[in-house]
Scaffold this motif. Structure first.
Motif, mmCIF file in Angstrom:
data_model
loop_
_atom_site.group_PDB
_atom_site.id
_atom_site.type_symbol
_atom_site.label_atom_id
_atom_site.label_comp_id
_atom_site.label_asym_id
_atom_site.label_seq_id
_atom_site.Cartn_x
_atom_site.Cartn_y
_atom_site.Cartn_z
ATOM 1 N N TYR A 82 41.652 33.179 26.608
ATOM 2 C CA TYR A 82 41.262 34.168 27.619
ATOM 3 C C TYR A 82 40.242 35.180 27.136
ATOM 4 N N CYS A 83 39.992 35.234 25.829
ATOM 5 C CA CYS A 83 39.316 36.407 25.269
ATOM 6 C C CYS A 83 37.837 36.167 24.984
ATOM 7 N N GLN B 11 40.531 49.418 16.651
ATOM 8 C CA GLN B 11 40.831 48.093 17.185
ATOM 9 C C GLN B 11 39.705 47.140 16.824
ATOM 10 N N ARG C 106 50.172 43.407 20.774
ATOM 11 C CA ARG C 106 50.636 42.854 22.045
ATOM 12 C C ARG C 106 51.170 41.443 21.844
ATOM 13 N N GLU D 295 51.309 39.513 24.339
ATOM 14 C CA GLU D 295 50.512 38.854 25.396
ATOM 15 C C GLU D 295 51.369 38.278 26.512
ATOM 16 N N MET E 200 49.648 40.811 28.828
ATOM 17 C CA MET E 200 48.669 40.766 29.901
ATOM 18 C C MET E 200 49.427 40.493 31.201
ATOM 19 N N PRO F 282 45.991 44.340 33.325
ATOM 20 C CA PRO F 282 45.821 43.097 34.085
ATOM 21 C C PRO F 282 44.878 42.123 33.390
ATOM 22 N N TYR F 283 45.171 40.857 33.569
ATOM 23 C CA TYR F 283 44.280 39.800 33.104
ATOM 24 C C TYR F 283 43.009 39.794 33.958
ATOM 25 N N ILE F 284 41.862 39.652 33.278
ATOM 26 C CA ILE F 284 40.565 39.558 33.968
ATOM 27 C C ILE F 284 39.789 38.406 33.346
ATOM 28 N N LEU G 78 35.857 41.820 26.182
ATOM 29 C CA LEU G 78 36.976 40.885 26.162
ATOM 30 C C LEU G 78 37.087 40.167 27.497
ATOM 31 N N TYR G 79 36.544 40.808 28.567
ATOM 32 C CA TYR G 79 36.628 40.246 29.916
ATOM 33 C C TYR G 79 35.397 40.666 30.706
HETATM 34 N N1 5AD Z 1 41.723 40.127 30.288
HETATM 35 C C1 5AD Z 1 42.531 41.182 30.029
HETATM 36 N N2 5AD Z 1 42.901 41.529 28.787
HETATM 37 C C2 5AD Z 1 42.422 40.802 27.767
HETATM 38 N N3 5AD Z 1 42.625 40.897 26.447
HETATM 39 C C3 5AD Z 1 41.901 39.940 25.834
HETATM 40 N N4 5AD Z 1 41.253 39.198 26.739
HETATM 41 C C4 5AD Z 1 41.560 39.712 27.950
HETATM 42 C C5 5AD Z 1 41.212 39.384 29.285
HETATM 43 N N5 5AD Z 1 40.413 38.353 29.555
HETATM 44 C C6 5AD Z 1 43.543 41.863 25.846
HETATM 45 C C7 5AD Z 1 44.629 41.153 25.039
HETATM 46 C C8 5AD Z 1 44.402 41.648 23.642
HETATM 47 C C9 5AD Z 1 43.700 42.957 23.871
HETATM 48 C C10 5AD Z 1 42.898 43.441 22.709
HETATM 49 O O1 5AD Z 1 42.864 42.707 24.972
HETATM 50 O O2 5AD Z 1 45.895 41.572 25.497
HETATM 51 O O3 5AD Z 1 45.579 41.830 22.890
#
Ligand code: 5AD
Length: 378
Positions: free
Chosen positions: A74-75, A112, A168, A170, A212, A242-244, A330-331
């Motif tokens: 996801y990252c 970080q 985290r 995750e 997430m 939230p996941y993005i 990251l997103y």
């Molecule tokens: N969307 C949201 N959070 C993310 N992280 C990494 N990729 C994404 C994403 N696509 C978060 C993870 C990680 C933190 C540094 O960023 O939870 O632990």
């Protein structure tokens, strides 16, 4: 409209706090109508006012590098993403960020970066911590968010001046965790990561974790179990968002459909679920520090302030030089790529005042939970 079962579940969770049942939490997380969301957030906000007051602690965030040994699907800074320009800040640049945070009265710093386990990196972090400590008279508390390390490394960093650590999980869904982390040899790796939380506790950190929210393949039941996990691990701090999707990862664009055919990314739904998770966390861990994260702001300009009103009490404004921010995406749509640290501070002052809260300038803002545990800040 508030469902009768919802009201009953909210009452039970309020009364039982850490003892709340997963089924009740699942119901609260499903809050969707304006009335239900308001009832949940109000209950959490009351608990926050009682435990930590209408005060927000700011942590100066330094993103110290985007080189990463891991390949999380996801990252945006995953190992296999060749499209990112990699950077690592120098110790001087890290110290400059720390001085800025100190000058701003943030009271606390978060370092970080991508996860690296090589000796050059772990020694560099030790040195940076020592220099930050000297440059700021040891007045800042320092949180690290640098992934899985050995207990010996955690100990060295603690001795060099770090106080808190955020790792985290995750997700607590082992199977989903395995799918998201192809570099994890088998499902046992989730357990290895969880053991890091024990290691951190053993060497005297204030310990934080998080997940997430709204990942493809994640259910409300999973999130309710994540909440139970926070209680079981008895953590001091929670950072989650939230996941993005990120377009240049296997979990963005077309890959997302292949991973989870039923998943559609709906920003408003992600924000709602993210806020509901914050509220439930506050009800379960009344005296924890809970962050309102940038991912919320990425999906809604007022997202972080909404997080505060749902029970969060920490915000981590970026103090890194804007020059490097593009490298730490990251997103998709990460906000603040061009906003410098003084502008960020001014804007936060205004938006925090607008919701009737104040900033805890000059204070370290330890979680009351950690203080009760007798954890030192030295
Ligand atoms: N969307 C949201 N959070 C993310 N992280 C990494 N990729 C994404 C994403 N696509 C978060 C993870 C990680 C933190 C540094 O960023 O939870 O632990």
């Amino acid at each position: 409209m508030v469902r009768a079962a919802f009201t009953a579940a909210l009452e039970r969770v309020r009364e039982n706090a850490g003892g709340a049942a997963a089924a009740d939490l699942e119901l609260l997380l499903s809050a969707q109508t304006e009335d239900e969301v308001r009832a949940l957030h109000r209950a959490a906000y009351q608990v926050k006012l009682r435990e930590v007051g209408p005060v927000v602690y700011l942590r100066g965030l330094i993103e110290l590098g985007n080189n990463c040994a891991r390949d999380c699907l996801y990252c945006g800074i995953r190992l296999s993403n060749d499209l990112v320009e990699r950077f690592t800040l120098t110790a001087e640049q890290i110290v400059a960020g720390a001085r800025l945070a100190h000058e701003f009265g943030y009271g606390s710093l978060v370092l970080q970066g991508g996860e690296r386990n090589d000796k050059a990196h772990t020694e560099f972090i030790t040195e940076a911590l020592e220099r930050v400590h000297r440059a700021t008279g040891g007045e800042l508390s320092v949180t690290l968010s640098l992934g899985q390390q050995t207990r010996a490394v955690y100990r060295r960093w603690r001795e060099a001046g770090a106080h808190r650590y955020l790792l985290r999980m995750e997700t607590t869904n082992r199977e989903l965790y395995g799918r998201l982390h192809p570099d994890a040899a088998d499902l046992a790796d989730w357990e290895a990561r969880r053991r890091c939380l024990d290691d951190l506790r053993a060497v005297d950190y204030h310990v934080g974790t998080g997940v997430m929210i709204g990942l493809p393949g994640q259910s409300l039941g999973d999130l309710a179990r994540d909440l139970r996990f926070f209680v079981e691990q008895d953590v001091d701090m929670i950072g989650m968002g939230p996941y993005i999707p990120h377009d240049d990862t296997p979990l963005g664009g077309a890959g997302l459909q292949a991973f989870a055919p039923d998943f559609t990314f709906d920003p408003a739904a992600q924000v709602r679920l993210g806020l509901n998770m914050i509220a439930c966390t506050r009800l379960l861990l009344p005296d924890a520090n809970i962050a309102s994260t940038t991912a919320l702001q990425a999906l809604d300009p007022a997202g972080r302030e909404m997080g505060l009103l749902a029970g969060a009490n920490v915000i981590m404004p970026n103090v890194t030089d804007t020059e490097y921010r593009a490298g730490y995406q990251l997103y998709n749509g990460k906000p603040g790529l061009t906003e410098n640290a003084p502008e960020t501070r001014r804007r936060l002052e205004a938006s925090i005042e607008a919701i009737g809260e104040t900033i805890g300038y000059g204070r370290r803002g330890d979680a009351p939970r950690a203080v009760k545990r007798g954890l030192g800040t030295g």
